[in-house]
Design a protein around this motif. Structure first.
Motif, PDB file in Angstrom:
ATOM      1  N   SER A   1       0.855  -1.201   0.000  1.00 22.60           N
ATOM      2  CA  SER A   1       0.000   0.000   0.000  1.00 22.60           C
ATOM      3  C   SER A   1       0.877   1.231   0.000  1.00 22.60           C
ATOM      4  O   SER A   1       1.965   1.223   0.588  1.00 22.60           O
ATOM      5  N   ILE A   2       0.377   2.285  -0.617  1.00 22.16           N
ATOM      6  CA  ILE A   2       0.916   3.616  -0.343  1.00 22.16           C
ATOM      7  C   ILE A   2      -0.189   4.373   0.395  1.00 22.16           C
ATOM      8  O   ILE A   2      -1.341   4.407  -0.048  1.00 22.16           O
ATOM      9  N   PHE A   3       0.171   4.878   1.565  1.00 23.90           N
ATOM     10  CA  PHE A   3      -0.724   5.731   2.346  1.00 23.90           C
ATOM     11  C   PHE A   3      -0.173   7.145   2.193  1.00 23.90           C
ATOM     12  O   PHE A   3       0.963   7.407   2.625  1.00 23.90           O
ATOM     13  N   ILE A   4      -0.934   8.040   1.596  1.00 24.56           N
ATOM     14  CA  ILE A   4      -0.385   9.387   1.410  1.00 24.56           C
ATOM     15  C   ILE A   4      -1.415  10.430   1.851  1.00 24.56           C
ATOM     16  O   ILE A   4      -2.550  10.430   1.377  1.00 24.56           O
ATOM     17  N   THR A   5      -1.009  11.240   2.827  1.00 16.26           N
ATOM     18  CA  THR A   5      -1.877  12.345   3.280  1.00 16.26           C
ATOM     19  C   THR A   5      -1.272  13.637   2.738  1.00 16.26           C
ATOM     20  O   THR A   5      -0.063  13.856   2.831  1.00 16.26           O
ATOM     21  N   LEU A   6      -2.143  14.482   2.201  1.00 20.19           N
ATOM     22  CA  LEU A   6      -1.689  15.693   1.516  1.00 20.19           C
ATOM     23  C   LEU A   6      -2.332  16.920   2.119  1.00 20.19           C
ATOM     24  O   LEU A   6      -3.453  16.847   2.638  1.00 20.19           O
TER      25      LEU A   6
ATOM     26  N   GLU B   1      -4.996  -8.573 -12.599  1.00 21.33           N
ATOM     27  CA  GLU B   1      -4.733  -9.544 -11.516  1.00 21.33           C
ATOM     28  C   GLU B   1      -3.961  -8.908 -10.356  1.00 21.33           C
ATOM     29  O   GLU B   1      -3.883  -9.486  -9.276  1.00 21.33           O
ATOM     30  N   GLN B   2      -3.427  -7.704 -10.555  1.00 19.43           N
ATOM     31  CA  GLN B   2      -2.707  -7.021  -9.462  1.00 19.43           C
ATOM     32  C   GLN B   2      -3.659  -6.253  -8.542  1.00 19.43           C
ATOM     33  O   GLN B   2      -3.248  -5.680  -7.541  1.00 19.43           O
ATOM     34  N   GLN B   3      -4.955  -6.201  -8.900  1.00 21.76           N
ATOM     35  CA  GLN B   3      -6.017  -5.679  -8.019  1.00 21.76           C
ATOM     36  C   GLN B   3      -5.716  -4.282  -7.478  1.00 21.76           C
ATOM     37  O   GLN B   3      -5.845  -4.026  -6.271  1.00 21.76           O
ATOM     38  N   LEU B   4      -5.309  -3.378  -8.353  1.00 21.84           N
ATOM     39  CA  LEU B   4      -5.059  -2.000  -7.927  1.00 21.84           C
ATOM     40  C   LEU B   4      -6.370  -1.349  -7.462  1.00 21.84           C
ATOM     41  O   LEU B   4      -7.407  -1.477  -8.120  1.00 21.84           O
ATOM     42  N   SER B   5      -6.297  -0.676  -6.321  1.00 21.82           N
ATOM     43  CA  SER B   5      -7.476   0.087  -5.874  1.00 21.82           C
ATOM     44  C   SER B   5      -6.996   1.342  -5.168  1.00 21.82           C
ATOM     45  O   SER B   5      -5.843   1.435  -4.737  1.00 21.82           O
ATOM     46  N   CYS B   6      -7.889   2.308  -5.074  1.00 19.69           N
ATOM     47  CA  CYS B   6      -7.533   3.551  -4.385  1.00 19.69           C
ATOM     48  C   CYS B   6      -8.772   4.125  -3.718  1.00 19.69           C
ATOM     49  O   CYS B   6      -9.821   4.260  -4.340  1.00 19.69           O
ATOM     50  N   VAL B   7      -8.634   4.442  -2.434  1.00 18.64           N
ATOM     51  CA  VAL B   7      -9.701   5.145  -1.703  1.00 18.64           C
ATOM     52  C   VAL B   7      -9.214   6.566  -1.460  1.00 18.64           C
ATOM     53  O   VAL B   7      -8.081   6.766  -1.017  1.00 18.64           O
ATOM     54  N   ALA B   8     -10.072   7.537  -1.743  1.00 17.91           N
ATOM     55  CA  ALA B   8      -9.737   8.937  -1.457  1.00 17.91           C
ATOM     56  C   ALA B   8     -10.577   9.420  -0.294  1.00 17.91           C
ATOM     57  O   ALA B   8     -11.793   9.196  -0.254  1.00 17.91           O
ATOM     58  N   GLY B   9      -9.930  10.053   0.675  1.00 16.61           N
ATOM     59  CA  GLY B   9     -10.643  10.624   1.822  1.00 16.61           C
ATOM     60  C   GLY B   9     -10.460  12.131   1.846  1.00 16.61           C
ATOM     61  O   GLY B   9      -9.439  12.654   1.372  1.00 16.61           O
ATOM     62  N   ILE B  10     -11.446  12.818   2.418  1.00 21.52           N
ATOM     63  CA  ILE B  10     -11.436  14.286   2.431  1.00 21.52           C
ATOM     64  C   ILE B  10     -11.477  14.769   3.875  1.00 21.52           C
ATOM     65  O   ILE B  10     -12.370  14.384   4.648  1.00 21.52           O
ATOM     66  N   GLY B  11     -10.516  15.601   4.250  1.00 20.07           N
ATOM     67  CA  GLY B  11     -10.440  16.117   5.616  1.00 20.07           C
ATOM     68  C   GLY B  11     -11.472  17.224   5.867  1.00 20.07           C
ATOM     69  O   GLY B  11     -11.995  17.842   4.936  1.00 20.07           O
ATOM     70  N   SER B  12     -11.709  17.474   7.145  1.00 21.76           N
ATOM     71  CA  SER B  12     -12.792  18.382   7.548  1.00 21.76           C
ATOM     72  C   SER B  12     -12.604  19.801   7.000  1.00 21.76           C
ATOM     73  O   SER B  12     -13.519  20.373   6.408  1.00 21.76           O
TER      74      SER B  12
ATOM     75  N   GLY C   1      -4.047  17.269   7.323  1.00 26.04           N
ATOM     76  CA  GLY C   1      -4.379  16.336   6.248  1.00 26.04           C
ATOM     77  C   GLY C   1      -5.643  16.797   5.542  1.00 26.04           C
ATOM     78  O   GLY C   1      -6.723  16.727   6.116  1.00 26.04           O
ATOM     79  N   ASP C   2      -5.485  17.298   4.316  1.00 23.75           N
ATOM     80  CA  ASP C   2      -6.662  17.696   3.530  1.00 23.75           C
ATOM     81  C   ASP C   2      -7.214  16.511   2.752  1.00 23.75           C
ATOM     82  O   ASP C   2      -8.430  16.365   2.608  1.00 23.75           O
ATOM     83  N   LEU C   3      -6.306  15.688   2.232  1.00 28.03           N
ATOM     84  CA  LEU C   3      -6.720  14.520   1.437  1.00 28.03           C
ATOM     85  C   LEU C   3      -5.909  13.308   1.869  1.00 28.03           C
ATOM     86  O   LEU C   3      -4.751  13.434   2.268  1.00 28.03           O
ATOM     87  N   LEU C   4      -6.554  12.154   1.784  1.00 28.66           N
ATOM     88  CA  LEU C   4      -5.864  10.875   1.980  1.00 28.66           C
ATOM     89  C   LEU C   4      -6.046  10.027   0.727  1.00 28.66           C
ATOM     90  O   LEU C   4      -7.163   9.958   0.193  1.00 28.66           O
TER      91      LEU C   4
ATOM     92  N   ALA D   1       3.161  16.649   1.641  1.00 29.25           N
ATOM     93  CA  ALA D   1       2.706  15.257   1.606  1.00 29.25           C
ATOM     94  C   ALA D   1       3.435  14.438   2.647  1.00 29.25           C
ATOM     95  O   ALA D   1       4.623  14.638   2.886  1.00 29.25           O
ATOM     96  N   ASP D   2       2.710  13.541   3.290  1.00 29.67           N
ATOM     97  CA  ASP D   2       3.329  12.548   4.169  1.00 29.67           C
ATOM     98  C   ASP D   2       3.036  11.189   3.535  1.00 29.67           C
ATOM     99  O   ASP D   2       1.877  10.776   3.450  1.00 29.67           O
ATOM    100  N   GLU D   3       4.078  10.529   3.060  1.00 34.11           N
ATOM    101  CA  GLU D   3       3.892   9.315   2.255  1.00 34.11           C
ATOM    102  C   GLU D   3       4.545   8.133   2.945  1.00 34.11           C
ATOM    103  O   GLU D   3       5.708   8.200   3.336  1.00 34.11           O
TER     104      GLU D   3
END
Ligand code: HEM
Length: 346
Positions: A21-26, A56-67, A101-104, A133-135
């Motif tokens: 996984s890459i976890f990146i907060t921006l 078959e590598q099952q790439l996925s991405c969830v985007a989150g939005i900070g308050s 963190g504005d975006l995850l 960014a914090d990656e």
């Protein structure tokens, strides 16, 4: 036709367990909200461009939005009911900081190159809008273990029902949304490895080799499992779905766990955090914290997939209580004074 189910509207919150996984907060530059919203709208297409070639590598991405970013970027939409900044905790010995963190982006795949390429494309789409960014690059360790050597994730709610109920907002205009809390922990492995295996097992509340929960009369009340097993007033267990991964840098002596927990209501995760840091009862804090320090803490709203791609298609309509904010004051007339969301054309 019946209403769509939460699992049909969500982002890939419940993606299958990935190897990396890459976890990146921006944070997003002041004034660049439009550019960031446009980049978010491109995310599904970028994910298809990178992932389609290697399904078959099952790439996925969830985007989150900070308050704070929600208010800056989506002022025409009512606030999600439970969106607020991460609440910092100051315990008698350990603290959980709240960090910007504005975006995850939570990017998962079986192979790292796909995660990297998607984040690179996102970076290009964001352009100058990106401020900082914090990656973290997380990897699946032997046997699903964390760097403390324990199997992590065993007691997650199971698919296909419990995980959906736990994580996805069940109804209302934001059906299929979720909330996610992330924290970056660094471990003191020297101190941890100085403990006997039996003492480590009493910290976690499970056996190390076989991953069996300790019996109640053996499991200490300050063990990680005891403090994170919580119930509501009816005795029903309150759960979250975790997808923690180890990360580290051997040369720099950095050994960590990236905690990520999804829930339909972030109060569940917040109650667990209060138990861990403040203690239950107060002062009886989680012993795992004597070996693990939280360096970041952020809370994000995970909107339904189509809100990202087409925010203008969500139009406000008056008087829907399901979008009331935790923090919004209720007007004197007793109404919530906010709109509801209706997907236009539905
Ligand atoms: C359980 C590790 C942080 C919530 C566990 C288990 C391990 C573990 C090894 C036992 C196996 C399992 O069921 O997954 C860690 C590490 C952390 C961390 C290394 C960071 C240093 C957190 C945080 C929360 C949390 C911050 C919540 C806010 C839980 C829950 C369980 C659990 C709910 C399952 C309890 C049960 O029902 O048995 N964790 N965890 N963990 N953890 Fe954590």
């Amino acid at each position: 036709m019946s209403d769509p189910r939460p699992q049909d509207l969500c982002q890939s919150v419940l993606a299958p367990p990935a190897r990396v996984s890459i976890f990146i907060t921006l944070t997003i530059r002041e004034g660049a909200e439009g550019a960031a919203v446009a980049a978010l709208a491109q995310l599904p297409a970028l994910k298809r461009s990178v992932g389609f070639r290697e399904p078959e590598q099952q790439l996925s991405c969830v985007a989150g939005i900070g308050s704070r970013f929600w208010d800056r970027a989506y002022p025409h939409l009512p606030r999600p009911a439970h969106l607020h900044p991460f609440i910092p905790l100051e315990g008698s010995k350990h603290s959980a900081p709240s960090t910007p963190g504005d975006l995850l982006f939570h990017v998962r795949a079986m192979r790292f190159d796909l995660c990297f390429e998607l984040v690179r494309q996102l970076r290009l789409a964001l352009g100058d809008a990106l401020e900082s960014a914090d990656e973290v690059h997380g990897f699946r360790y032997f046997d699903e273990r964390d760097l403390l050597g324990f199997v992590d994730g065993t007691e997650n709610p199971e698919p296909p029902v419990d995980d959906v109920v736990t994580t996805l907002v069940p109804d209302g205009p934001y059906t299929g949304a979720s909330y996610v809390i992330v924290q970056k922990y660094l471990h003191d492995l020297t101190a941890w490895n100085a403990l006997s295996v039996e003492d480590q097992e009493r910290v976690i509340g499970r056996t190390k080799l076989d991953d069996i929960e300790l019996p109640d009369d053996v499991k200490p009340s300050n063990s990680h499992v005891a403090l994170n097993t919580i119930e509501d007033a009816d005795g029903t267990q309150r759960q979250i779905v975790r997808d923690n991964l180890p990360f580290g840098n051997v040369g720099e002596g950095e050994f960590g766990t990236y905690f990520i927990g999804y829930a339909a209501d972030p109060d569940v995760t917040e109650e667990m955090l209060r138990h861990m840091f403040l203690g239950n009862p107060p002062g009886n804090y989680d012993r795992i914290l004597d070996f693990s320090t939280a360096h970041t803490g952020c809370l994000f709203f995970v909107p339904p997939a189509d809100l990202l791609e087409n925010p203008q298609s969500f139009a406000a309509a008056p008087d829907d209580p399901s979008t009331a904010s935790d923090t919004d004051p209720t007007p004197a007339d007793g109404s919530l004074g906010i709109g509801s969301l209706r997907r236009s054309g539905s």
